[in-house]
Design an enzyme around this catalytic site. Sequence first.
Site, PDB file in Angstrom:
ATOM      1  CB  THR A 202      -0.891  -0.031   1.263  1.00 17.64           C
ATOM      2  OG1 THR A 202      -1.784  -1.121   1.132  1.00 17.64           O
ATOM      3  CG2 THR A 202      -1.659   1.250   1.461  1.00 17.64           C
TER       4      THR A 202
ATOM      5  NE  ARG B 211      -9.240  -7.107   2.967  1.00 16.55           N
ATOM      6  CZ  ARG B 211      -8.236  -6.245   3.078  1.00 16.55           C
ATOM      7  NH1 ARG B 211      -7.955  -5.430   2.086  1.00 16.55           N
ATOM      8  NH2 ARG B 211      -7.499  -6.216   4.159  1.00 16.55           N
ATOM      9  CB  VAL B 212     -13.561  -2.738   1.687  1.00 21.52           C
ATOM     10  CG1 VAL B 212     -12.995  -1.355   1.965  1.00 21.52           C
ATOM     11  CG2 VAL B 212     -14.312  -2.747   0.360  1.00 21.52           C
ATOM     12  N   GLY B 213     -10.445  -3.218   2.912  1.00 19.86           N
ATOM     13  CA  GLY B 213      -9.598  -3.140   4.105  1.00 19.86           C
ATOM     14  C   GLY B 213      -9.650  -1.776   4.761  1.00 19.86           C
TER      15      GLY B 213
ATOM     16  CB  THR C 290       0.986   0.297   4.880  1.00 20.93           C
ATOM     17  OG1 THR C 290       1.129  -0.906   4.120  1.00 20.93           O
ATOM     18  CG2 THR C 290       2.297   0.586   5.585  1.00 20.93           C
ATOM     19  N   GLY C 291      -0.558  -2.228   6.193  1.00 18.03           N
ATOM     20  CA  GLY C 291      -0.437  -3.477   6.944  1.00 18.03           C
ATOM     21  C   GLY C 291      -1.725  -4.272   6.878  1.00 18.03           C
TER      22      GLY C 291
ATOM     23  N   GLY D 240      -5.098  -5.040   7.090  1.00 13.41           N
ATOM     24  CA  GLY D 240      -6.262  -4.172   7.222  1.00 13.41           C
ATOM     25  C   GLY D 240      -7.265  -4.628   8.255  1.00 13.41           C
TER      26      GLY D 240
HETATM   27  N1  ASP Z   1      -3.838  -2.190   4.550  1.00 17.60           N
HETATM   28  C1  ASP Z   1      -4.054  -2.773   3.255  1.00 17.60           C
HETATM   29  C2  ASP Z   1      -5.302  -3.589   3.268  1.00 17.60           C
HETATM   30  O1  ASP Z   1      -5.502  -4.330   4.221  1.00 17.60           O
HETATM   31  C3  ASP Z   1      -2.929  -3.622   2.802  1.00 17.60           C
HETATM   32  C4  ASP Z   1      -1.617  -2.942   2.796  1.00 17.60           C
HETATM   33  O2  ASP Z   1      -1.330  -2.064   3.590  1.00 17.60           O
HETATM   34  O3  ASP Z   1      -0.836  -3.290   1.926  1.00 17.60           O
HETATM   35  O4  ASP Z   1      -6.046  -3.535   2.316  1.00 17.60           O
END
Ligand code: ASP
Length: 302
Positions: free
Chosen positions: A170, A198-200, A221-222, A224
Amino acid sequence: MLSLIIHGGAWDIPEQEIEAHTNGITTALTIGWRMLKSGANAVDTVEKVVSSLEDDGTFDAGKGSHLNADGRIELDASMMNGKTLRCGAVAAVHHVKNPISLARKIMEQSEHILLVGAGAENFALEQGMSLCSHKELISQRELNKWKAFQASHDFSTKDAFKKSNQPSDTVGAVAMDTNGDICVGTSTGGTFNKHPGRVGDSPLIGCGTYADNEIGGVSTTGWGEAMMKIVMAKTVIDFLEQNGGDIHKAATKGVDLLKRKVDGYGGVIVMNNKGEVGVAYNTPRMARAYITEQMIEPIITV
Ligand code: ASP
């Protein structure tokens, strides 16, 4: 104070991908810094910086994003203006080259905050934006990865982004302009092989993105599903407010909370209302870059 901090994901970025990540964040930071120095506002700067990362092809945002379980790309993004607290977000779109620009349009041209799927794409057309073909977003690298995964028939990791080594590319940016206005933007293709629909956290205001001129700005980021449980971005903003603006303490406390409460992995970039910036993450690596008016050279690290 002029200030800009960006990220290109927190995960176990392999050695062979470090150069591409470094180049991508260097280019984006350079574009954004030039803009801020020449008087651009924080909103324009964040849109350009995040678009550059979306167009790069290296990151899980825009072109080259991870494919979902159906072999399709579904993109999410959000933006928040710290001066007005206006915000805009988009989720689950398949034909938008720069979701951050659509998030901005929603923020500025609609009475809503989050539009998803076909409705969001129709709004883009109503606003005069053009849609792209879905194919244009898919990279050979991600297609190969997805095909190999399907062939392995190992679906145990389908929604398991819990591990620190799962890809998470992300992108996000926090900028402060000459007026002291803060803007934050975050953009993602979400998790690899995610369930369609799916939505994060990234397009959710307060989870992936938050900005308030009086306190600061955060992009995350991480994993979700973990970030959402602790409303990560706003939680870090609240820590920042409570501790009087100590970015490092706020960022670290946020990541500690993520691990302790929900066994989550990821990272945050943080800016306070003075333009000071900080980062914290609990994954093996995080791609990030920043520069402020008080620095001679930017810091660019993966
Ligand atoms: N946070 C994002 C998600 O879960 C993934 C990411 O940070 O790469 O959609």
